[in-house]
Each structure stands twice: as structure tokens, then as C-alpha cells.
Design a protein around this motif. Structure first.
Motif, PDB file in Angstrom:
ATOM      1  N   ALA A  94       0.862  -1.186   0.000  1.00 59.90           N
ATOM      2  CA  ALA A  94       0.000   0.000   0.000  1.00 59.90           C
ATOM      3  C   ALA A  94       0.899   1.236   0.000  1.00 59.90           C
ATOM      4  O   ALA A  94       2.011   1.216   0.541  1.00 59.90           O
ATOM      5  CB  ALA A  94      -0.913   0.007   1.208  1.00 59.90           C
ATOM      6  N   GLN A 107      -5.585  -3.006  -8.243  1.00 64.64           N
ATOM      7  CA  GLN A 107      -5.319  -1.969  -7.249  1.00 64.64           C
ATOM      8  C   GLN A 107      -6.450  -0.948  -7.250  1.00 64.64           C
ATOM      9  O   GLN A 107      -7.118  -0.751  -8.263  1.00 64.64           O
ATOM     10  CB  GLN A 107      -4.007  -1.235  -7.576  1.00 64.64           C
ATOM     11  CG  GLN A 107      -2.764  -2.076  -7.433  1.00 64.64           C
ATOM     12  CD  GLN A 107      -2.398  -2.259  -5.973  1.00 64.64           C
ATOM     13  OE1 GLN A 107      -2.272  -1.294  -5.227  1.00 64.64           O
ATOM     14  NE2 GLN A 107      -2.247  -3.497  -5.566  1.00 64.64           N
ATOM     15  N   VAL A 147      -4.046   7.371  -2.001  1.00 66.85           N
ATOM     16  CA  VAL A 147      -3.699   6.091  -1.397  1.00 66.85           C
ATOM     17  C   VAL A 147      -3.989   5.000  -2.422  1.00 66.85           C
ATOM     18  O   VAL A 147      -5.011   5.039  -3.102  1.00 66.85           O
ATOM     19  CB  VAL A 147      -4.434   5.858  -0.047  1.00 66.85           C
ATOM     20  CG1 VAL A 147      -5.929   5.843  -0.213  1.00 66.85           C
ATOM     21  CG2 VAL A 147      -3.936   4.614   0.650  1.00 66.85           C
ATOM     22  N   ASN A 148      -3.025   4.094  -2.570  1.00 63.77           N
ATOM     23  CA  ASN A 148      -3.160   2.932  -3.441  1.00 63.77           C
ATOM     24  C   ASN A 148      -3.107   1.697  -2.563  1.00 63.77           C
ATOM     25  O   ASN A 148      -2.238   1.608  -1.690  1.00 63.77           O
ATOM     26  CB  ASN A 148      -2.000   2.829  -4.433  1.00 63.77           C
ATOM     27  CG  ASN A 148      -1.965   3.923  -5.437  1.00 63.77           C
ATOM     28  OD1 ASN A 148      -2.064   5.096  -5.086  1.00 63.77           O
ATOM     29  ND2 ASN A 148      -1.787   3.563  -6.674  1.00 63.77           N
ATOM     30  N   TYR A 149      -3.997   0.747  -2.817  1.00 61.90           N
ATOM     31  CA  TYR A 149      -3.993  -0.489  -2.048  1.00 61.90           C
ATOM     32  C   TYR A 149      -4.650  -1.583  -2.884  1.00 61.90           C
ATOM     33  O   TYR A 149      -5.326  -1.302  -3.891  1.00 61.90           O
ATOM     34  CB  TYR A 149      -4.696  -0.307  -0.697  1.00 61.90           C
ATOM     35  CG  TYR A 149      -6.094   0.256  -0.794  1.00 61.90           C
ATOM     36  CD1 TYR A 149      -7.208  -0.577  -0.810  1.00 61.90           C
ATOM     37  CD2 TYR A 149      -6.309   1.634  -0.867  1.00 61.90           C
ATOM     38  CE1 TYR A 149      -8.482  -0.052  -0.900  1.00 61.90           C
ATOM     39  CE2 TYR A 149      -7.591   2.153  -0.947  1.00 61.90           C
ATOM     40  CZ  TYR A 149      -8.662   1.311  -0.969  1.00 61.90           C
ATOM     41  OH  TYR A 149      -9.929   1.821  -1.061  1.00 61.90           O
ATOM     42  N   GLU A 162      -8.449  -5.673  -0.502  1.00 68.51           N
ATOM     43  CA  GLU A 162      -8.411  -5.083   0.834  1.00 68.51           C
ATOM     44  C   GLU A 162      -9.379  -3.901   0.973  1.00 68.51           C
ATOM     45  O   GLU A 162      -9.274  -3.108   1.914  1.00 68.51           O
ATOM     46  CB  GLU A 162      -6.991  -4.629   1.170  1.00 68.51           C
ATOM     47  CG  GLU A 162      -6.024  -5.785   1.317  1.00 68.51           C
ATOM     48  CD  GLU A 162      -4.664  -5.340   1.769  1.00 68.51           C
ATOM     49  OE1 GLU A 162      -4.326  -5.629   2.932  1.00 68.51           O
ATOM     50  OE2 GLU A 162      -3.955  -4.696   0.975  1.00 68.51           O
ATOM     51  N   TYR A 199     -10.021  -1.258   4.234  1.00 68.63           N
ATOM     52  CA  TYR A 199      -9.569   0.108   3.967  1.00 68.63           C
ATOM     53  C   TYR A 199     -10.696   1.138   4.015  1.00 68.63           C
ATOM     54  O   TYR A 199     -10.442   2.318   4.242  1.00 68.63           O
ATOM     55  CB  TYR A 199      -8.846   0.198   2.616  1.00 68.63           C
ATOM     56  CG  TYR A 199      -7.358   0.063   2.763  1.00 68.63           C
ATOM     57  CD1 TYR A 199      -6.557   1.182   2.977  1.00 68.63           C
ATOM     58  CD2 TYR A 199      -6.751  -1.183   2.723  1.00 68.63           C
ATOM     59  CE1 TYR A 199      -5.196   1.062   3.139  1.00 68.63           C
ATOM     60  CE2 TYR A 199      -5.387  -1.315   2.885  1.00 68.63           C
ATOM     61  CZ  TYR A 199      -4.619  -0.192   3.093  1.00 68.63           C
ATOM     62  OH  TYR A 199      -3.263  -0.317   3.265  1.00 68.63           O
TER      63      TYR A 199
END
Length: 158
Positions: A62, A113, A132-134, A138, A142
């Protein structure tokens, strides 16, 4: 029977989730000369810092960045629309977008992503942003982090 209250208390204490007992703290972050503050979620570690902002790395690759930007002659809306276009040119499929004169949020998907971007207008011709990248899988854990980060990005010191 006199021991029953003690047993119930012991059982109750064991049922408290350990994540609450050892909960990590959110870290305050701000760039005073640009006029904003922001809370960094637990699990994100400072990777790089400059006069304009900072980058943080989280679990499972992340990535979080927060910074201040000069808008120059462009309006806040124009700047955000430009950033959206750049993300789309980079292959992000924008799935949500809301742009107002004082704040903007958008998100997109690419290669498993999620990208989430939040921006607020601050101090005249400036803006504060975080991205924000995740991992897409998830998203559920998040979601509450994103809500808290959105609420924490605030004008301060203008």
C-alpha cells in the motif's frame, strides 16, 4: 457461587479483541507553511518527506502520499480535472468522481489496485491532497481508514 462473578469477569476480559488492546495510534502530519493537517493511519511508515509533503508505505505494498500544491492560475476544479485525466491516461479506470469548489474525491481501478484521491482547497491559491493505493481485495478493511483520512485532511493555519 461466590466465584461466578470472577469467572464471568475473566471470560469477559478474554473476549475483548486483542486488536483493541494493542491498537496503533494515528500519526498527525501537517505542513504549516501550506496550511493543512492530516492523520496518517497505523501501519504506514514514512518513506520520503519534502517541504511540500510526504510519502508513506503500508502493508501489502500500500502507498500513501500527502502534499500541498500551488494552483497558480488554474482553478481548483481545473486542477482536479487535470489530475483525473492524468490518472486515466496512466490506465486508471475512474469509477467514482465528485468535484466541488472546495473539495474533490475520486477513485479508480487498475491491475487489481484501488486508487483513492482526496483534495481540499486551502489558503487562497493552494490545495492539499492525499492519494492512497492499495490492493482491491483489501477494500473492506480500507473503507473505514479512507473515511477517517478524508475527515482528517483539514485547513489549519491560513
Amino acid at each position: 457461587m461466590k466465584r461466578l462473578p470472577h469467572i464471568l469477569l475473566s471470560l469477559g476480559a478474554m473476549m475483548i479483541p486483542t486488536s483493541l488492546l494493542g491498537a496503533e495510534q494515528w500519526e498527525g502530519f501537517g505542513i504549516k507553511h501550506l496550511g493543512f493537517v492530516f492523520d496518517v493511519p497505523p501501519g504506514f511508515v514514512l518513506a520520503q518527506r519534502s517541504d511540500q509533503g510526504a510519502a508513506f508505505e503500508g502493508k501489502n505494498k500500500a502507498f500513501l502520499a500527502v502534499w500541498g500544491a500551488q494552483l497558480g492560475k488554474a482553478s481548483f476544479r481545473t486542477e482536479i480535472e487535470h489530475r483525473i485525466a492524468v490518472n486515466e491516461n496512466d490506465g486508471w479506470k475512474v469509477t467514482y468522481k465528485r468535484v466541488t469548489p472546495q473539495w474533490a474525491s475520486y477513485s479508480g481501478l487498475k491491475d487489481g489496485q484501488i486508487l483513492y484521491v482526496r483534495a481540499i482547497k486551502i489558503c487562497g491559491d493552494r490545495a492539499a491532497l492525499f492519494t492512497v493505493n492499495y490492493a482491491r481485495d483489501e477494500k473492506v478493511p480500507y473503507d473505514p481508514l479512507i473515511v477517517r483520512m478524508v475527515k482528517s485532511l483539514k485547513v489549519q493555519g491560513c
